[in-house]
Each structure stands twice: as structure tokens, then as C-alpha cells.
Design a protein around this motif. Structure first.
Motif, PDB file in Angstrom:
ATOM      1  N   GLU A 183      -2.534 -25.183  -1.488  1.00  0.00           N
ATOM      2  CA  GLU A 183      -3.792 -25.789  -0.756  1.00  0.00           C
ATOM      3  C   GLU A 183      -4.300 -26.843  -1.958  1.00  0.00           C
ATOM      4  OE1 GLU A 183      -6.148 -22.834   0.172  1.00  0.00           O
ATOM      5  OE2 GLU A 183      -4.890 -22.304   2.244  1.00  0.00           O
ATOM      6  N   GLY A 184      -3.937 -28.172  -1.973  1.00  0.00           N
ATOM      7  CA  GLY A 184      -4.282 -28.968  -3.035  1.00  0.00           C
ATOM      8  C   GLY A 184      -3.741 -28.785  -4.266  1.00  0.00           C
ATOM      9  N   ASP A 185      -4.632 -28.323  -5.177  1.00  0.00           N
ATOM     10  CA  ASP A 185      -4.083 -27.805  -6.638  1.00  0.00           C
ATOM     11  C   ASP A 185      -4.004 -26.612  -6.794  1.00  0.00           C
ATOM     12  OD1 ASP A 185      -6.813 -27.495  -6.493  1.00  0.00           O
ATOM     13  OD2 ASP A 185      -7.265 -28.201  -8.161  1.00  0.00           O
ATOM     14  N   GLN A 186      -3.932 -25.474  -5.791  1.00  0.00           N
ATOM     15  CA  GLN A 186      -3.697 -24.226  -6.009  1.00  0.00           C
ATOM     16  C   GLN A 186      -3.016 -23.649  -5.010  1.00  0.00           C
ATOM     17  OE1 GLN A 186      -7.833 -22.477  -5.549  1.00  0.00           O
ATOM     18  NE2 GLN A 186      -7.743 -22.630  -3.365  1.00  0.00           N
ATOM     19  N   VAL A 187      -2.401 -22.479  -5.275  1.00  0.00           N
ATOM     20  CA  VAL A 187      -1.481 -21.733  -4.288  1.00  0.00           C
ATOM     21  C   VAL A 187      -2.110 -20.379  -4.137  1.00  0.00           C
ATOM     22  CG1 VAL A 187       0.799 -20.630  -4.036  1.00  0.00           C
ATOM     23  CG2 VAL A 187       0.392 -22.707  -5.431  1.00  0.00           C
ATOM     24  N   VAL A 188      -2.336 -20.034  -2.869  1.00  0.00           N
ATOM     25  CA  VAL A 188      -2.779 -18.665  -2.141  1.00  0.00           C
ATOM     26  C   VAL A 188      -1.646 -17.854  -1.817  1.00  0.00           C
ATOM     27  CG1 VAL A 188      -4.365 -17.803  -0.565  1.00  0.00           C
ATOM     28  CG2 VAL A 188      -4.978 -20.242  -1.662  1.00  0.00           C
ATOM     29  N   VAL A 189      -1.709 -16.739  -2.280  1.00  0.00           N
ATOM     30  CA  VAL A 189      -0.701 -15.759  -1.931  1.00  0.00           C
ATOM     31  C   VAL A 189      -1.651 -14.454  -1.295  1.00  0.00           C
ATOM     32  CG1 VAL A 189       1.012 -14.101  -2.716  1.00  0.00           C
ATOM     33  CG2 VAL A 189       0.726 -16.201  -3.989  1.00  0.00           C
ATOM     34  N   GLU A 190      -1.047 -14.165  -0.197  1.00  0.00           N
ATOM     35  CA  GLU A 190      -1.699 -13.151   0.617  1.00  0.00           C
ATOM     36  C   GLU A 190      -0.767 -12.329   1.171  1.00  0.00           C
ATOM     37  OE1 GLU A 190      -5.092 -12.489   4.177  1.00  0.00           O
ATOM     38  OE2 GLU A 190      -4.783 -14.225   3.159  1.00  0.00           O
ATOM     39  N   VAL A 191      -0.771 -10.961   0.786  1.00  0.00           N
ATOM     40  CA  VAL A 191       0.122  -9.819   1.365  1.00  0.00           C
ATOM     41  C   VAL A 191      -0.859  -8.755   2.031  1.00  0.00           C
ATOM     42  CG1 VAL A 191       1.912  -8.148   0.814  1.00  0.00           C
ATOM     43  CG2 VAL A 191       1.736 -10.173  -0.575  1.00  0.00           C
ATOM     44  N   THR A 192      -0.498  -8.469   3.287  1.00  0.00           N
ATOM     45  CA  THR A 192      -1.319  -7.752   4.144  1.00  0.00           C
ATOM     46  C   THR A 192      -0.317  -6.535   4.741  1.00  0.00           C
ATOM     47  OG1 THR A 192      -1.368  -8.824   6.073  1.00  0.00           O
ATOM     48  CG2 THR A 192      -3.103  -9.272   4.660  1.00  0.00           C
ATOM     49  N   ASP A 193      -0.761  -5.299   5.245  1.00  0.00           N
ATOM     50  CA  ASP A 193       0.162  -4.315   5.841  1.00  0.00           C
ATOM     51  C   ASP A 193      -0.807  -3.640   6.768  1.00  0.00           C
ATOM     52  OD1 ASP A 193      -0.762  -1.803   4.689  1.00  0.00           O
ATOM     53  OD2 ASP A 193       0.014  -2.868   2.860  1.00  0.00           O
ATOM     54  N   ASP A 194      -0.142  -3.056   7.707  1.00  0.00           N
ATOM     55  CA  ASP A 194      -1.085  -1.918   8.577  1.00  0.00           C
ATOM     56  C   ASP A 194      -0.639  -0.672   8.551  1.00  0.00           C
ATOM     57  OD1 ASP A 194       1.555  -2.196   9.501  1.00  0.00           O
ATOM     58  OD2 ASP A 194       1.316  -2.914  11.550  1.00  0.00           O
ATOM     59  N   GLY A 195      -0.512  -0.270   7.254  1.00  0.00           N
ATOM     60  CA  GLY A 195      -0.211   1.245   7.144  1.00  0.00           C
ATOM     61  C   GLY A 195      -1.396   2.142   7.258  1.00  0.00           C
ATOM     62  N   PHE A 196      -1.048   3.254   7.245  1.00  0.00           N
ATOM     63  CA  PHE A 196      -2.100   4.231   7.527  1.00  0.00           C
ATOM     64  C   PHE A 196      -1.938   5.395   6.429  1.00  0.00           C
ATOM     65  CE2 PHE A 196       1.347   5.174  10.456  1.00  0.00           C
ATOM     66  CZ  PHE A 196       1.578   6.694  10.161  1.00  0.00           C
ATOM     67  N   GLY A 197      -0.905   5.297   5.357  1.00  0.00           N
ATOM     68  CA  GLY A 197      -0.697   6.300   4.535  1.00  0.00           C
ATOM     69  C   GLY A 197      -1.721   6.541   3.581  1.00  0.00           C
ATOM     70  N   THR A 198      -1.234   6.954   2.165  1.00  0.00           N
ATOM     71  CA  THR A 198      -2.241   7.455   1.184  1.00  0.00           C
ATOM     72  C   THR A 198      -2.869   5.910   0.669  1.00  0.00           C
ATOM     73  OG1 THR A 198      -0.638   8.734   0.254  1.00  0.00           O
ATOM     74  CG2 THR A 198      -2.195   8.175  -1.317  1.00  0.00           C
ATOM     75  N   PRO A 199      -4.247   5.766   0.474  1.00  0.00           N
ATOM     76  CA  PRO A 199      -4.968   4.728   0.123  1.00  0.00           C
ATOM     77  C   PRO A 199      -4.466   4.327  -1.334  1.00  0.00           C
ATOM     78  CG  PRO A 199      -6.468   6.318   1.062  1.00  0.00           C
ATOM     79  CD  PRO A 199      -5.178   7.132   1.008  1.00  0.00           C
ATOM     80  N   HIS A 200      -4.226   2.778  -1.246  1.00  0.00           N
ATOM     81  CA  HIS A 200      -3.776   2.280  -2.670  1.00  0.00           C
ATOM     82  C   HIS A 200      -4.540   2.203  -3.632  1.00  0.00           C
ATOM     83  CE1 HIS A 200      -1.257   0.655   0.738  1.00  0.00           C
ATOM     84  NE2 HIS A 200      -0.624  -0.295  -0.077  1.00  0.00           N
TER      85      HIS A 200
ATOM     86  N   HIS B   6       3.408   3.394  -0.101  1.00  0.00           N
ATOM     87  CA  HIS B   6       2.023   4.125   0.279  1.00  0.00           C
ATOM     88  C   HIS B   6       1.636   3.839   1.702  1.00  0.00           C
ATOM     89  CE1 HIS B   6       1.792   4.950  -4.164  1.00  0.00           C
ATOM     90  NE2 HIS B   6       1.570   3.557  -4.285  1.00  0.00           N
ATOM     91  N   ALA B   7       2.436   3.111   2.300  1.00  0.00           N
ATOM     92  CA  ALA B   7       1.680   2.707   3.730  1.00  0.00           C
ATOM     93  C   ALA B   7       2.162   3.534   4.718  1.00  0.00           C
ATOM     94  CB  ALA B   7       2.141   1.171   4.041  1.00  0.00           C
ATOM     95  N   GLY B   8       3.171   4.325   4.512  1.00  0.00           N
ATOM     96  CA  GLY B   8       3.402   5.174   5.637  1.00  0.00           C
ATOM     97  C   GLY B   8       4.540   4.933   6.501  1.00  0.00           C
ATOM     98  N   SER B   9       5.198   5.621   7.199  1.00  0.00           N
ATOM     99  CA  SER B   9       6.120   5.289   8.174  1.00  0.00           C
ATOM    100  C   SER B   9       5.655   4.382   9.459  1.00  0.00           C
ATOM    101  CB  SER B   9       6.978   6.537   8.806  1.00  0.00           C
ATOM    102  OG  SER B   9       5.931   7.260   9.419  1.00  0.00           O
ATOM    103  N   GLY B  10       6.752   3.299   9.738  1.00  0.00           N
ATOM    104  CA  GLY B  10       6.088   2.657  10.836  1.00  0.00           C
ATOM    105  C   GLY B  10       5.310   1.494  10.449  1.00  0.00           C
TER     106      GLY B  10
END
Length: 387
Positions: A324-341, A310-314
Motif C-alpha cells: 500500500e503505497g510506501d509500505q507493506v501490510v502483512v496480516e496472518v489470521t487463524d480460527d483456532g481454539f487451542g492454547t492461547p498464543h 497452538h491453534a488446535g485441530s481443524g
């Protein structure tokens, strides 16, 4: 007025009554007052209930018009028409719009017959009568056209509401099916990771019960207690997995599942597919529990899959996994401009449902939404040990 149709129709009847009083008073010298009152009531009062009882009220109005025709509907010693007669046009509109075209046509035929009898018998054949008949025909024709328009619009709105309800039901069903499928998949994966480990624990505990001889009685009793506890946990785990699996009775054996250490390979696969991925891991991820590592891998995998779709080409993506201590933080980001997720998810995508289910099973939370600066962001916070 739409929520309370009787209120709106009462206003219409009140206006007809006010304007009809003048003509009724002017004809009171030649027509008995009781007749004027009876005909007025028969033609005006049913207007109040025309939308609640369209068929009955319309024919009561028609009966009132027939009584007027027989009693005082003439040109010389009565009154050829009164403003209450507009109730006949209102009744024709009501029949077409709320009852149906077939019933409306029958009602229009009765009006045409009554108008013809009135013109020939009570008015006489002259130019003034012809003009009045023409005006009446125009009024009735306009009422029919308005009834057709409103009736078609109401039918269209009903069909649209039914379709919206059907689509909403289908969406809810798809969401429930997606949740069920994801739960079944999670059950199989938990079986691979947890049930195997518990089975090994039971075998090793049984062996330790015979191997330790320093304090044979106490050690053997303790280790056998561990074995019994492991067997009970395995039995309970199988029961819970059976609930999650529902009707899934497959005996397929599954290969070992990936974990957080396989994220580099996942990133390479995405790069090969044309999505530049920047991966950053912080902390000792290799020591994470097997279930947590599998959950991290699946969440990142689904987020990158959505970016590819959905993020589009490019577009490019950034993955950060931090302990972080007793937890795990997962973060995934993109800079797409395609169809809103989010629109894709509402229209039928099941990826966000699966990620939230997986985070919930691990005792964590997941947030997904557009980035303020553009693109899409998925962030999950997973505890090392679920509460």
C-alpha cells in the motif's frame, strides 16, 4: 495493620490495659500501687513491639509474670491472676510463629514451670486450683497451635515469594536470551543479503572506473568515489554486525535466503502439514528490497508455525500481504481454539519476540493478539524504506 505491625499490636496492648485496670484497682487495697503499675508495664508495653522484637519482648513479659508471681500472685492477700497475664499467651504465640519452634518450646517450658510453682506455692492443692491450671493449659495450648499455623503459613508464603521471584528472573533471562539469539540470526541474514550486495557494488564500481571513457577524468573520479563510499559502508556494516553477533565468530557460509516470492511454497508446505492456508498477495512484491522480502517471509513463517502449534485441530489460516503505497501490510489470521498464543508466549515461547525484533529492525511495527471473533491475529506494517 500488616504494613505497620506496631500499630496493630498497640491496639492489642491498649485492650489489655483497659481490661487490666479493673482488676488492678480492685487489688490496690492489698497490693502496693507501684508494684501493680510496674508489673502491668512489664507485661503490657512489650506487646507493642512483639513482632518487631519478638524474642526480647517475650522474655520481658515472662519476667513481668515472674515478678507478679513473687509479689501478688496468691489467692488470699493478693490476686491470683490479672488480665495482663494474657500477654504470656500472646508471647508464646509470638515465639512459635516469629522466632521458631525450638525457642517456642523453651519458652513453653518456662511457662509450665511458672504455672506449676504458682499452683503449688501460691494457690494450694484444691479443686479450684486444678480447674484454673486446666484453663491455663488450654489457653497456652491454643496459643501454641495458632503459632504453629501462622508460622507454617508465613514460611509457605516466603517460599512462594522466593519461587515467584526466581521464576520472574528466569523468565527475564529467557527473554534476553531469545532477543540475543534472534539478533544474532538477523545479523547473519543481513550479512547474506546486504554485505554481498555491497561487495558486488564495490566490484562493479571499480570496473566502471576503468570502462567509462566518455569523460574519463570526471567519470573515473565519480565512480571511484562510489567505490570508496561502498567500501566505507561495508566496513561500517561489518562493525555493526559484529556488535549484533556478540560472541558469534562462526565463519559458516549461508545459502541465499527466501523472500516474498517464496510465500506460495511456504503455504504449500503448511497445507502438506495439515493446515489449510489461503494466501493472497496484492501489489508488486517481486520488486521489494531483499531485506524486506526476507522479513515478510520470516514473519509469515513464524505466524503459521504458531498456528500449527497452538491453534488446535481443524483450524485454518489466512495470509494477506499487501503493498500500500510506501509500505507493506502483512496480516496472518487463524480460527483456532487451542492454547492461547499469548499464554504460550508468556510461559516461554520466543516466536512473538522474534517477530517483533524483526519488524523493529525493518523500521516497522507488529501487533499480535486474539481476534474478537476467535482465533489469533498477527499484523505487521513494514515501510519500503525505513525512516
Amino acid at each position: 495493620m500488616r504494613a505497620h505491625p506496631v500499630f496493630g499490636d498497640s491496639l492489642m496492648a491498649g485492650l489489655l490495659l483497659v481490661f487490666d485496670l479493673g482488676t488492678a484497682i480492685s487489688a490496690s487495697n492489698s497490693v502496693p500501687g507501684s508494684t501493680l503499675l510496674f508489673v502491668g508495664a512489664m507485661m503490657i508495653v512489650p506487646v507493642v513491639f512483639r513482632r518487631k522484637y519478638p524474642l526480647g519482648s517475650s522474655y520481658v513479659i515472662l519476667f513481668g509474670g515472674a515478678v507478679q508471681l513473687l509479689t501478688h500472685g496468691n489467692l488470699y492477700d493478693g490476686m491470683p491472676f490479672r488480665l495482663a497475664d494474657f500477654a504470656l499467651a500472646t508471647a508464646l504465640y509470638t515465639m512459635v510463629a516469629y522466632v521458631g519452634r525450638r525457642q517456642g518450646l523453651l519458652y513453653a517450658i518456662w511457662l509450665a514451670v511458672g504455672t506449676f510453682v504458682w499452683a503449688v506455692w501460691r494457690m494450694g492443692t484444691n479443686g479450684e486450683t486444678a480447674f484454673m491450671v486446666f484453663v491455663i493449659a488450654v489457653v497456652f495450648g491454643f496459643s501454641w497451635a495458632m503459632g504453629e499455623f501462622v508460622g507454617a503459613r508465613r514460611a509457605y508464603n516466603r517460599e512462594l515469594e522466593q519461587r515467584l521471584k526466581l521464576l520472574e528472573t528466569e523468565r527475564d533471562q529467557q527473554a534476553r536470551i531469545a532477543v540475543g539469539e534472534e539478533r544474532s540470526r538477523i545479523a547473519r541474514e543481513l550479512h547474506d543479503v546486504v554485505a554481498h550486495a555491497v561487495s558486488v557494488m564495490v566490484v562493479q564500481a571499480d570496473g566502471a572506473g576503468y570502462a567509462i571513457r566518455t569523460n574519463p577524468d570526471l567519470a573515473e573520479a565519480a565512480v571511484r568515489t562510489i567505490a570508496d563510499t561502498g567500501r566505507q559502508a561495508l566496513t561500517e556494516l561489518r562493525r555493526l554486525l559484529g556488535v549484533l553477533r556478540s560472541e558469534d565468530r562462526s565463519g559458516t557460509q549461508w545459502m541465499p535466503q527466501p523472500d516474498a516470492g517464496d510465500l506460495h511454497e511456504l503455504a504449500e508446505n503448511c497445507r502438506a502439514a495439515g493446515l489449510p492456508v489461503a494466501l493472497g498477495t496484492f501489489g508488486d512484491l517481486d520488486a521489494l528490497p531483499a531485506g524486506l522480502g526476507l522479513g515478510i517471509y520470516r514473519i509469515v513463517q513464524e505466524a503459521l508455525t504458531n498456528t500449527l502449534k497452538h491453534a488446535g485441530s481443524g483450524a485454518s489460516a489466512t495470509v494477506r500481504v499487501t503493498q500500500e503505497g510506501d509500505q507493506v501490510v502483512v496480516e496472518v489470521t487463524d480460527d483456532g481454539f487451542g492454547t492461547p498464543h499469548d499464554l504460550v508466549a508468556v510461559s516461554g515461547g520466543n516466536g512473538l519476540i522474534g517477530m517483533r525484533e524483526r519488524a523493529g529492525v525493518l523500521g516497522g511495527t507488529l501487533e499480535a493478539g486474539p481476534n474478537p471473533g476467535g482465533g489469533w491475529r498477527v499484523r505487521a506494517v513494514l515501510p519500503l524504506v525505513p525512516a
